[in-house]
Design an enzyme around this catalytic site. Structure first.
Site, PDB file in Angstrom:
ATOM      1  N   GLY A  21       0.877  -1.136  -0.089  1.00 36.67           N
ATOM      2  CA  GLY A  21       0.054   0.012   0.045  1.00 36.67           C
ATOM      3  C   GLY A  21       0.900   1.424  -0.020  1.00 36.67           C
ATOM      4  N   HIS A  22       2.067   0.993  -0.123  1.00 39.67           N
ATOM      5  CA  HIS A  22       2.913   2.504   0.214  1.00 39.67           C
ATOM      6  C   HIS A  22       4.198   2.395  -0.723  1.00 39.67           C
ATOM      7  CE1 HIS A  22       5.836   5.498   2.244  1.00 39.67           C
ATOM      8  NE2 HIS A  22       4.618   6.062   2.461  1.00 39.67           N
ATOM      9  N   PHE A  23       4.098   2.566  -2.068  1.00 36.96           N
ATOM     10  CA  PHE A  23       3.091   2.619  -2.838  1.00 36.96           C
ATOM     11  C   PHE A  23       2.763   1.778  -3.844  1.00 36.96           C
ATOM     12  CE2 PHE A  23       5.172   6.521  -1.181  1.00 36.96           C
ATOM     13  CZ  PHE A  23       4.002   7.655  -0.734  1.00 36.96           C
TER      14      PHE A  23
END
Length: 150
Positions: A53-55
């Site tokens: 999720g990052h990124f």
């Protein structure tokens, strides 16, 4: 000829810190001067959940996790001091945190922390996280000393 790596002369991070997976961010200690300094490594495989999720499309280690890894490395230096046996270093603050470069899956983060001041109640440390000799993060940290059993 054995494929087993030689036993480290230093304790495992989980022998000095109360942190456990998934929040133990230090894989191994490579230098340790009890109560003064610690150098540790965090091997980032890319399987860590935060990378998804990052990124998406450009996985990057979150800066706050670099600072936490530095704090854990300072905690290793503090926890190894005989004067703090039975005590716990709790993160108390961050000053002058600077992020210099991205850290990505496959990188090994070298974490160096030096205790600048240590008393029975608190301490200050400074640290640098780097990859291949290039600084990724620098920070000054404060910590409080508490009883480990509280």
């Amino acid at each position: 000829m054995s494929d087993t790596p030689p036993e480290s002369q230093f304790p495992r991070p989980d022998e000095l810190l109360p942190h456990r997976a998934p929040f133990l961010l230090v894989d191994e200690i490579v230098e340790l001067q009890p109560g003064e300094r610690c150098v540790a490594l965090w091997h980032l495989t890319g399987d860590e959940e935060f990378f998804a999720g990052h990124f998406p499309g450009r996985p990057t280690l979150p800066g706050v996790l670099m600072v936490e890894a530095l704090a854990q490395t300072a905690g290793l230096a503090a926890a190894s001091a005989t004067s703090l046996e039975g005590k716990l270093a709790l993160f108390g603050g961050i000053d002058k945190a600077r992020f210099r470069r991205q850290v990505t899956p496959g990188d090994t983060l070298r974490l160096e922390a030096t205790i600048n001041r240590l008393s029975a109640r608190a301490g200050k440390a400074s640290g640098t996280a780097s990859v291949d000799g290039r600084a990724a993060c620098e920070a000054s940290m404060m910590f409080l000393i508490a009883n480990a059993a509280d």
